[in-house]
Design an enzyme around this catalytic site. Structure first.
Site, PDB file in Angstrom:
ATOM      1  CD  GLU A  48      42.696  29.118 107.790  1.00  0.00           C
ATOM      2  OE1 GLU A  48      41.641  29.627 107.616  1.00  0.00           O
ATOM      3  OE2 GLU A  48      42.874  28.306 108.767  1.00  0.00           O
ATOM      4  CG  ASN A 107      36.174  32.664 104.477  1.00  0.00           C
ATOM      5  OD1 ASN A 107      35.746  33.163 103.357  1.00  0.00           O
ATOM      6  ND2 ASN A 107      35.380  31.665 105.135  1.00  0.00           N
ATOM      7  CG  ASP A 108      40.815  32.932 108.828  1.00  0.00           C
ATOM      8  OD1 ASP A 108      40.369  33.984 109.355  1.00  0.00           O
ATOM      9  OD2 ASP A 108      40.348  31.848 109.352  1.00  0.00           O
TER      10      ASP A 108
HETATM   11  C1  PEP Z   1      38.747  30.292 105.537  1.00  0.00           C
HETATM   12  O1  PEP Z   1      39.241  31.233 106.556  1.00  0.00           O
HETATM   13  O2  PEP Z   1      38.538  30.744 104.395  1.00  0.00           O
HETATM   14  C2  PEP Z   1      37.928  28.916 106.132  1.00  0.00           C
HETATM   15  C3  PEP Z   1      37.460  28.306 105.268  1.00  0.00           C
HETATM   16  O3  PEP Z   1      37.866  28.937 107.272  1.00  0.00           O
HETATM   17  P1  PEP Z   1      36.976  29.627 108.581  1.00  0.00           P
HETATM   18  O4  PEP Z   1      35.885  30.255 107.726  1.00  0.00           O
HETATM   19  O5  PEP Z   1      36.207  28.409 109.336  1.00  0.00           O
HETATM   20  O6  PEP Z   1      37.932  30.305 109.418  1.00  0.00           O
HETATM   21 MG    MG Z   2      39.753  30.206 108.502  1.00  0.00          MG
END
Ligand code: PEP
Ligand code: MG
Length: 591
Positions: free
Chosen positions: A449, A472-473
């Protein structure tokens, strides 16, 4: 007057209900309906708390030391006056009698009404009295919380979304911390609107996991929507319609019925294996926040848990973190509930927009760290707390005695972090062996990520059994966009060619190395990306249970061969989103 507020759509569907405005600092107040028979006892509970506060204030005033400034006595008088003012206690009684709100909820609802009136006053002195009113309400809430059992004890509420004949309710707030959002799971609210937040902020993620329509980043919503206004939340388009006309309301009721029918249709796919038209088997896993969420995962037909965000066990504990045994019980509960299917437990990802203590993302950003998303979060935090980290690793290992457990480290970027995390894991194992405690084989994986991890994947793959892509990250850090900041939400672009290249590269290299790879970020549950990810070679998707049926439908209709010749062109395109739409619907030649 009817008007609209625009924000970001984060959870699909339409919710229609009366607005309940909740101040960020007051989300921990219980919200439930009481039975008619409980109305009088509930009013008595409020009265007792008010009298207790009156006695407290009178005593404080009496015991003021001689040297105390005269203003202090005057202030206590103002507080006493506010406490007895009919616009506070009288009107609060009304919320209990007419709406059947529990006393705490009724009091905070009335505070919101009065706070707004104070805000609108021209006189600065009077405007400043809002703070006094808030303090008085805080005292009454505290008195209710500590009240002696029998006299102050709250009435048993009507739990869940059973409105007991009341109007449905939607929650409107400036900001809600992710852990507080969690507490609204299964609550009376049928939709959410918040002023701040991005599409993949953790508050939005939790709202989505609750499977009720939600709009975040609606900027002014909590300022211009009034307590009790009728509100339509369009979670598909990110629009909030306040006091809609009868025609608009009817249109949305129609859409609400349509989407319920669609859900019903999709739920019939629950037992259908996810296999593409060209025979590729796809694993659909669930993301969960608490062990109890495993029930929804099973119900949705998940083949396991691809991401258990364990940090939610650590939040709002007022300084006292869960010990090894408490964590073990929680992980075991999830593992047992999943009936032999794998449960991927991620070590705590505290930090960024997930603070340990009750604090909104805004407060965190402005008061506690310059840029928390780049600070001490996730594996960095765990490695800085070695005792806590090993405790969690032991708890996870012990849960493996009850089923298939996988361990996942979040946000690794450096090989030194990999080495330290694996050393801690080895030590945790040794400690359990020494103590004679049982555990089974646990696969260990890393979240990809951070762009650095994606760019040096082969080195990571040498150390791990599997990887899981946290889109997401990965998007946040690739594009330098704070995922929780609505001001830059328009730049948060999962279709960005740089993001797609990193994802495709990670999937391709992991597969070539024979390592299991999945996507557990929000892209995995977004139908717009399902075929592209399949085309990249992804065969394991992890998402909120509520999205599984939709993705399964896309998988069943997908032909991965469609992408074999086009993928490279899409990845090299300046506009991959448009190019994806051009991929031919049917395969004309054999593979
Ligand atoms: C992400 O970063 O995609 C993830 C699944 O972790 P989180 O959303 O909890 O940071
Ligand atoms: Mg994440």
């Amino acid at each position: 007057m009817s008007f609209q507020v625009f924000g970001l759509p984060v959870s699909r569907g339409v919710a229609i209900g009366r607005a309940v405005l909740v101040a960020s600092s007051r989300v921990d107040v219980a919200h439930y309906f009481i039975d008619v028979a409980q109305v009088e006892p509930e009013i008595a509970r409020l009265r007792l708390a008010r009298d207790a506060v009156a006695a407290e204030l009178t005593m404080l005033k009496r015991d003021l030391p001689a040297e105390a400034p005269a203003e202090l006595a005057a202030l206590l008088d103002v507080h006493l006056m506010l406490l007895h003012d009919d616009t506070l206690t009288g009107a609060t009684k009304q919320w209990i009698q007419d709406r059947h709100y529990n006393a705490e909820w009724a009091l905070s609802a009335q505070l919101e009404v009065l706070a707004r009136q104070f805000d609108e006053m021209d006189d600065e002195y009077l405007r400043d009295r809002k703070a006094d009113l808030e303090q008085v309400v805080e005292r009454v809430l505290r008195a209710m919380a500590r009240g002696p059992v029998g006299s102050f004890a709250p009435a048993p509420g009507v739990a869940g979304r059973d409105f007991g004949g009341e109007d449905p309710l939607v929650l409107v707030a400036n900001d809600i911390a992710p852990a507080d959002m969690l507490q609204f799971k299964g609550s009376v609210f049928t939709g959410f609107v918040t002023d701040v937040g991005g599409r993949t902020s953790h508050t939005a993620i939790v709202a989505r996991s609750m499977d009720i329509p939600a709009v975040v980043g609606a900027r002014e919503a909590s300022r211009i929507i009034r307590q009790d206004d009728w509100v339509v939340i369009d979670g598909d388009c990110g629009v909030v319609i306040v006091n809609p006309s009868p025609i608009v309301l009817e249109e949305y009721r129609f859409r609400q019925r349509q989407s319920e029918l669609e859900r019903e249709r999709l739920s019939r796919l629950r037992h259908t294996p996810a296999v593409t038209l060209d025979g590729e088997r796809v694993e659909l896993l669930a993301n969960i926040e608490l062990p109890q969420d495993a029930a929804a995962a099973l119900e949705a037909g998940a083949q396991g848990v691809g991401l258990f965000r364990s940090e939610f066990l650590f939040m709002n504990r007022e300084g006292e973190l869960p010990g090894e045994d408490e964590q073990y019980e929680a992980y075991r509960e999830a593992v047992v509930a999943m009936q032999g299917m794998p449960v991927t437990i991620r070590t705590v990802d505290i930090g960024a927009d997930k603070p340990l203590d009750r604090m909104s993302a805004n407060e965190l950003r402005h008061e506690h760290a310059l840029n928390p998303a780049l600070g001490l979060r996730a594996i960095r935090w765990s490695l800085s707390e070695p005792g806590m980290f090993r405790q969690q690793l032991r708890a996870i290992l012990r849960a493996s005695a009850h089923g298939k457990v996988r361990l996942l480290f979040p946000m690794v970027a450096h090989l030194s972090e990999v080495r330290h995390a694996l050393d801690a894991f080895a030590r945790a194992k040794q400690q359990l062996l020494d103590a004679g405690k049982a555990f089974s084989q646990v696969d260990v994986g890393a979240m990809i990520e951070v762009p650095a991890a994606a760019l040096m994947l082969p080195a990571f793959l040498r150390h791990f059994d599997f990887v899981s892509i946290g889109t997401n990250d990965l998007i946040q850090y690739t594009l330098a966009i704070d995922r929780a900041d609505e001001a830059v939400a328009h730049l948060y672009d999962p279709w960005h060619p740089a993001v797609l290249k990193l994802i495709a590269g990670t999937i391709g290299q992991a597969r070539a190395a024979g390592k299991h790879v999945s996507v557990c970020g929000e892209m995995a549950g977004d139908p717009a990306f399902a075929e592209l990810l399949l085309g990249m070679g992804l065969r394991s998707f992890s998402m909120h249970p509520s999205q599984i049926a939709t993705i399964k439908q896309r998988v069943l209709r997908a032909d991965t061969r469609r992408w074999s010749t086009r993928l490279q062109a899409v990845l090299e395109s300046d506009d991959p989103e448009a190019d994806c739409k051009d991929v031919p619907a049917r395969v004309t030649a054999s593979p």
